[in-house]
Design an enzyme around this catalytic site. Structure first.
Site: not given
Ligand code: HPA
Ligand code: ZN
Length: 316
Positions: A14, A197, A275
């Site tokens: 990720h 999330e 991320d």
């Molecule tokens: N979430 C959603 N979109 C994203 C993220 C994330 O953590 N990072 C980059 N684009």
């Molecule tokens: Zn992400």
């Protein structure tokens, strides 16, 4: 402990390439492409990296991505990330790229894909890092736009192995993209999606049942739904968890509140990922280190998390 965690062989599953754009490289590319940035220097930019939620981060992330214009820029971005992988014993990576962030600004799709692909090929050959690329759709845009992006990408079908779904989650459920994910799967692509999330457990159910994903990106809000947790365990569906991201974006108020080790102990196949490392304060080793410092992660738990990441690979 840092060295020990750093030397543990692991996979990263990720990672948004655009989120690995370090301030120093952002300024260098701005200069190369003659683009004025709204921050006077690298330190001022870093001070802007304080977010209360996902959207505040995304606004800055899309602004930063504007310096990426040429094939060479995408090569340099990807190569810098791969060098970090080498430093941190990340032996395999499955990064995301967001074509719409670039094509909507007039950057040719080919410049984006060719720059990234060339760096990944060099990473394989020169650094021994295996990889597979994931084309991610921006969920705040209409499904029709995702269809156009997929059509544009299909001539380069072999350059990526899966599609994903990212950007602003709440109000943009996986169901919005069911048809375009059907089309991607009909083309033989695998699917993953950000879900749970900021969004509710329902979005994770939808990602599994409607988008037929092989992994859930983030997924930490699954903990609110015992039936969902039971399914994730039963089917051993990997979650690509990003601890530093979750605290920077206030998904958890504090690292001590993070649920990744609880999920691990329940038998959920959780993995540790960075991320957007340039924005959230670190790469994979720093994410492992945060779990050690704030949650008392043991060496045995770290080994299981690293093994999970290797087991949850989808590209070979
Ligand atoms: N979430 C959603 N979109 C994203 C993220 C994330 O953590 N990072 C980059 N684009
Ligand atoms: Zn992400």
């Amino acid at each position: 402990m840092y060295e020990w965690l750093n030397n543990l062989p692991k996979a990263e599953l990720h990672l948004h390439l655009e989120g690995s754009l370090e301030p120093e490289l952002m300024f260098r590319l701005a200069e190369r492409n003659k683009i004025a940035l709204p921050w006077k220097d690298v330190d001022t930019l870093r001070q802007a990296y304080a977010f209360n939620n996902l959207q505040e981060f995304l606004d800055l992330y899309y602004r930063g991505a504007d310096v990426l214009r040429t094939e060479q820029d995408f090569y340099d971005l990807t190569w810098a990330y791969l060098q970090k992988c080498e430093e941190q014993d990340v032996v395999h990576t499955e990064p995301f790229f967001d074509p719409q962030t670039h094509t909507d600004r007039g950057v040719p799709f080919e410049a984006v894909l060719n720059g990234i692909s060339a760096a990944l090929a060099d990473g394989r050959e020169l650094l021994g890092i295996s990889s597979g690329l994931i084309l991610s759709f921006l969920r705040h845009l209409p499904e029709e736009e995702a269809f156009k992006t997929l059509e544009q990408a299909l001539p380069y079908r072999n350059a990526f192995f899966a599609v994903g779904l990212d950007s602003s989650e709440v109000g943009h459920p996986p169901s919005k993209f069911q048809r375009v994910f059907d089309k991607a799967r009909a083309e033989g692509l695998l699917t993953v999606a950000h879900a749970g999330e900021e969004g509710p457990p329902e979005y994770i159910w939808q990602a599994l049942d409607l988008l037929k994903v092989s992994r859930i990106d983030h997924g930490v809000r699954a903990a609110e739904d015992p039936k969902l947790i039971a399914r994730l365990i039963e089917e051993q569906i990997p979650l690509t968890v990003c601890p530093l991201s979750n605290t920077k974006l206030k998904v958890f108020s504090d690292m001590r509140q993070h649920n990744i080790l609880d999920l691990l102990e329940q038998g959920v196949k959780v993995t540790v990922n960075s991320d957007d490392p340039a924005y959230f304060g670190g790469y994979v080793t720093e994410n492992f280190m945060a779990l050690h410092d704030s949650l008392g992660m043991t060496e045995e738990q770290a080994r299981r998390l690293a093994q999970n990441s290797l087991d949850a690979r989808l590209a070979y």
